[in-house]
Design a protein around this motif. Structure first.
Motif, PDB file in Angstrom:
ATOM      1  N   PHE A 164       4.480  -1.884   3.876  1.00 32.16           N
ATOM      2  CA  PHE A 164       4.146  -1.821   5.406  1.00 32.16           C
ATOM      3  C   PHE A 164       5.476  -1.225   6.140  1.00 32.16           C
ATOM      4  O   PHE A 164       5.378  -0.153   6.877  1.00 32.16           O
ATOM      5  CB  PHE A 164       4.052  -2.897   6.150  1.00 32.16           C
TER       6      PHE A 164
ATOM      7  N   SER B 147       2.007  -1.671  -5.977  1.00 37.33           N
ATOM      8  CA  SER B 147       1.200  -2.383  -7.382  1.00 37.33           C
ATOM      9  C   SER B 147       1.004  -4.085  -7.253  1.00 37.33           C
ATOM     10  O   SER B 147      -0.071  -4.368  -7.661  1.00 37.33           O
ATOM     11  CB  SER B 147       1.903  -2.183  -8.733  1.00 37.33           C
ATOM     12  N   SER B 148       1.890  -4.428  -6.064  1.00 37.13           N
ATOM     13  CA  SER B 148       1.516  -5.704  -6.000  1.00 37.13           C
ATOM     14  C   SER B 148       0.304  -6.067  -4.917  1.00 37.13           C
ATOM     15  O   SER B 148       0.041  -7.294  -4.860  1.00 37.13           O
ATOM     16  CB  SER B 148       3.005  -6.455  -5.338  1.00 37.13           C
TER      17      SER B 148
ATOM     18  N   LEU C 250      -4.202   0.589   1.792  1.00 31.85           N
ATOM     19  CA  LEU C 250      -2.784   0.921   2.061  1.00 31.85           C
ATOM     20  C   LEU C 250      -2.552   2.065   1.055  1.00 31.85           C
ATOM     21  O   LEU C 250      -1.830   2.933   1.437  1.00 31.85           O
ATOM     22  CB  LEU C 250      -1.913  -0.377   1.744  1.00 31.85           C
TER      23      LEU C 250
ATOM     24  N   LEU D 257       5.027   2.581   5.144  1.00 36.61           N
ATOM     25  CA  LEU D 257       4.148   3.342   6.351  1.00 36.61           C
ATOM     26  C   LEU D 257       4.997   3.394   7.561  1.00 36.61           C
ATOM     27  O   LEU D 257       4.975   4.716   8.025  1.00 36.61           O
ATOM     28  CB  LEU D 257       3.157   2.432   6.457  1.00 36.61           C
TER      29      LEU D 257
ATOM     30  N   THR E 258      12.728   3.000  -3.232  1.00 34.71           N
ATOM     31  CA  THR E 258      12.006   1.480  -2.984  1.00 34.71           C
ATOM     32  C   THR E 258      12.448   0.472  -4.009  1.00 34.71           C
ATOM     33  O   THR E 258      12.128  -0.582  -4.089  1.00 34.71           O
ATOM     34  CB  THR E 258      10.591   1.652  -3.071  1.00 34.71           C
ATOM     35  N   LYS E 259      13.370   0.912  -4.969  1.00 38.73           N
ATOM     36  CA  LYS E 259      13.837   0.037  -6.217  1.00 38.73           C
ATOM     37  C   LYS E 259      14.972  -0.218  -6.109  1.00 38.73           C
ATOM     38  O   LYS E 259      15.640  -0.724  -7.054  1.00 38.73           O
ATOM     39  CB  LYS E 259      13.466   0.842  -7.266  1.00 38.73           C
TER      40      LYS E 259
ATOM     41  N   PHE F  78      11.430  -1.443   1.128  1.00 41.39           N
ATOM     42  CA  PHE F  78      11.273  -2.249  -0.005  1.00 41.39           C
ATOM     43  C   PHE F  78       9.819  -2.885  -0.064  1.00 41.39           C
ATOM     44  O   PHE F  78       9.273  -3.531  -1.092  1.00 41.39           O
ATOM     45  CB  PHE F  78      12.133  -3.662  -0.254  1.00 41.39           C
ATOM     46  N   ASP F  79       8.909  -2.741   0.923  1.00 37.51           N
ATOM     47  CA  ASP F  79       7.461  -3.167   0.744  1.00 37.51           C
ATOM     48  C   ASP F  79       6.783  -1.984   1.524  1.00 37.51           C
ATOM     49  O   ASP F  79       7.369  -1.293   2.208  1.00 37.51           O
ATOM     50  CB  ASP F  79       7.424  -4.325   1.646  1.00 37.51           C
TER      51      ASP F  79
ATOM     52  N   ALA G 187       6.213   0.787  -7.102  1.00 32.28           N
ATOM     53  CA  ALA G 187       6.945  -0.502  -6.990  1.00 32.28           C
ATOM     54  C   ALA G 187       6.142  -1.125  -5.626  1.00 32.28           C
ATOM     55  O   ALA G 187       6.032  -2.325  -5.625  1.00 32.28           O
ATOM     56  CB  ALA G 187       8.139  -0.031  -6.865  1.00 32.28           C
ATOM     57  N   VAL G 188       5.809  -0.377  -4.742  1.00 34.47           N
ATOM     58  CA  VAL G 188       5.332  -1.208  -3.398  1.00 34.47           C
ATOM     59  C   VAL G 188       3.859  -1.298  -3.472  1.00 34.47           C
ATOM     60  O   VAL G 188       3.419  -2.185  -2.748  1.00 34.47           O
ATOM     61  CB  VAL G 188       5.675  -0.300  -2.131  1.00 34.47           C
TER      62      VAL G 188
END
Lengths: 313, 362
Positions: A157, A194-195, A207, A160, A118-119, A154-155, A191-192
């Protein structure tokens, strides 16, 4: 039994009866049969402790990480059916440990590994470097590289969607092709997430729990070892602890904290501290060198002595 | 479609209503019409249309493939080798970085004021345009300036030096032909400059970048100089800042991967006091350290400028010396070999140098 008519039991009205009749259900027997089928499909049946133990012995595998110090910390390696977490500050070596474990599983144990990145830190060049230090044979290197499958999301959703897809058909497809899938790595889960946590957002926790649930189901249903990485935050006393809060802390079975060693001669030395484990006493610390991941294996005779020497910080 | 309804990217209130109406899986929703969905779930007409539209887009073959497509590491290796890297004209730094700044990853450059971050960014904006036959990428650059430190005259000087350097290297006809097109005017015209005055403008610009990159597929470098400035002054809610920065970092790495661009971010330094000692650390907090794939810290040591590679997925940590000349970012004259170091910002005159320095002892 009873013919279905309006008023036979609460909840049955004219419209409902018409809909059932169009499906050819006219009596209560058919409804009871439907109920039995639904119960059989969706309930959890009680299992005796002995059967559970048998199942555990036959289905759980322990995957060695390739580094004897880390294996000692993890009680001989990564257990399938569980989530293991690596936490550390930036540059502490979490991704490098994930690479080393992936290379060990694909080359030494010859199993398929799924790596969810994801990073953007997945660097195939580095995997090749690690493989080159293990074997000079090009074919073996290429074969091992083919067993590592990389997914980039990268996010949250997309993560998932990716996990749900893996659970429904991705993993079965991969194991049909030859070489069963034994490990799934997610670098990193924080990374995905914490925002999405904190502030006025009310969806973040949901989530987070969904991601945890998906990972646990994948681990259990397919007998896979799941390895995730996480960032660190400081607690009230200024000590480092893994991020994502209390709710996430229940998801992994074993948690390891990686730290740099201040003022060490070589910059690749790290310490790993066991912060949560159901099999060993916590706060065990092991030191290891990121550069020489499995050097101990080559010298098998003086192996033990070298291990003790390296454990000294 | 095996998506569960709670995992869909919809507004939370809509999801709660859908779940209460009994829809658990995305496939329950696919055959519904908007009016039917509206009545059963109790959501408004527009929301129902939005839900169905999102499901239809998600079910498209290319979207599904994006979520499920897995490359093997071997395919990824070939891809990485094809992408290349951007040279910095400082050979020591290029060696430490493994050939130059990697395309497809985000790199963060931290440093105290005046150490050369903007100079390096401007040099990269020129170097990305070096033609393919000279070993460069032949691409364009997008420069997002938040501090107002972009100086066109300086870039023109660097461009001229780069053209001269290529002229000296040109050997065969293909290179000479490419050289004819490589002029200072052309180099300047291939740098897109955007000026953002605060963080809202920066976030909006990053949001619009995917469309920009689709329209200009030859852009190979995005520079944000600096990302710290708009987030450091006058931001009251620090946790909101962390969340915004994390979201921004994920968007940038997504851009870098999907459009094959190199993203360079510039960060400032702040002082951290611990145990009565103070040291310089990169600004924007601990969690920002996880955001960039690679981290380069530029610092002073006496009169020398050093660059340390602090965090990288594929390279060892190393410290090299560089200098800024009229021509731009270049190697330092006397010490071209890279020396490995433990930690860049631990102590200024550190005990990590391999050879004794007489001037430090005095």
């Amino acid at each position: 039994m009873v013919i279905l008519r309006e008023g036979v039991c609460p909840g049955i009205n004219e419209e409902f009866i018409k809909a059932l009749q169009s499906e050819d259900i006219k009596t209560g027997v058919a409804l009871v049969a439907v109920r039995r089928v639904l119960l059989a499909q969706y309930t959890a049946f009680p299992v005796s402790g002995a059967d559970l133990y048998e199942e555990l012995l036959s289905s759980t595998a322990i995957l060695s990480t390739g580094n004897p110090s880390l294996d000692k910390l993890l009680d001989s390696g990564l257990y399938t059916g569980e989530i293991t977490e690596l936490a550390g500050s930036p540059g502490s070596g979490k991704s490098q440990v994930c690479f080393s474990v992936a290379v060990n599983i694909s080359h030494q144990l010859k199993q398929t590994v799924f790596y969810i990145d994801t990073k953007g830190g997945m660097c195939a060049n580095r995997l090749l470097q690690m493989l080159q230090s293990k074997t000079p044979n090009m074919e073996e290197q290429m074969e091992a590289l083919q067993k590592i499958k990389v997914l980039r999301v990268f996010d949250v959703f997309s993560l998932l969607a990716c996990l749900q897809n893996l659970r429904s058909n991705g993993l079965q497809k991969a194991s049909v092709g030859g070489g069963s899938v034994k490990a799934l790595m997610v670098d990193s889960v924080s990374a995905v997430l914490s925002s999405m946590l904190g502030g006025k957002q009310n969806e973040g926790m949901s989530l987070l729990m969904q991601v945890a649930g998906e990972l646990k189901m994948i681990a259990k249903d397919f007998n896979i070892a799941v390895l995730v990485t996480n960032h660190v935050t400081k607690d009230g006393n200024g000590h480092l602890k893994a991020g994502l809060g209390q709710s996430w802390s229940h998801a992994p079975r074993t948690r390891v904290l990686l730290q740099r060693i201040e003022g060490a001669e070589t910059s690749s030395l790290r310490t790993a501290t066991l912060t949560k484990s159901s099999r060993q006493a916590c706060h065990l610390v092991e030191g290891f060198d990121l550069c020489h991941w499995s050097e101990e294996r080559r010298t098998s005779i003086s192996g033990k002595r070298k291990l003790e020497e390296r454990s000294k910080p | 479609m095996h998506r569960t309804v709670p995992s869909l990217p919809l507004a939370p209130s809509v999801k709660v209503k859908l779940i209460n109406a009994g829809f658990q899986v995305a496939s329950d929703l696919t055959d519904m019409r908007p009016l039917q969905l509206c009545k059963e779930a109790g959501i408004s007409q527009e929301e129902a249309v939005e839900v169905l539209q999102m499901l239809r887009d998600d079910g498209q073959p290319h979207q599904q493939r994006a979520a499920t497509e897995s490359l093997t590491a071997l395919d990824l290796l070939h891809q990485e080798q094809a992408l290349g890297s951007i040279v910095t004209f400082c050979s020591a730094l290029d060696d430490a970085l493994g050939g130059g700044l990697p395309v497809g990853k985000t790199t963060e450059i931290c440093g105290a004021p005046g150490v050369g971050k903007t100079q390096l960014c401007m040099q990269l904006a020129v170097d990305v345009q070096i033609p393919v036959c000279f070993g460069g990428l032949g691409g364009k650059a997008l420069y997002i300036d938040t501090e107002g430190s972009f100086l066109v005259q300086r870039v023109a000087d660097m461009a001229e030096a780069a053209v001269q350097h290529c002229t000296l290297l040109a050997e065969d006809t293909e290179q000479r032909q490419a050289l004819e097109e490589l002029t200072v005017e052309k180099i300047l015209s291939n740098i897109f400059l955007v000026r953002c005055h605060d963080y809202v403008e920066l976030l909006a610009e990053v949001y619009l970048l995917p469309d920009f990159l689709s329209e200009h597929p030859e852009v190979r470098l995005i520079v944000i100089d600096s990302i710290a400035f708009p987030f450091r002054h006058d931001f009251e809610d620090l946790s909101q800042r962390t969340r915004l920065l994390n979201g921004l970092a994920q968007q940038l790495i997504q851009l870098a991967t999907q459009h094959s661009v190199a993203v360079v971010l510039t960060n400032q330094m702040t002082t951290r006091v611990s145990n009565g000692q103070s040291k310089l650390v990169p600004a924007l907090g601990e969690s920002w350290g996880h955001a960039a794939t690679q981290r380069l810290i530029l610092h002073w040591e006496g009169l020398r400028r050093l660059a340390s590679l602090y965090k990288s997925p594929s390279q060892m940590e190393a410290t090299i010396q560089y200098q800024i000349t009229v021509q731009g970012f270049r190697d330092a004259p006397d010490e071209p070999r890279p020396t490995p170091a433990t930690s860049a910002v631990s102590s200024p005159s550190g005990n990590h140098s391999k050879h004794p320095r007489m001037e430090d002892r005095s």
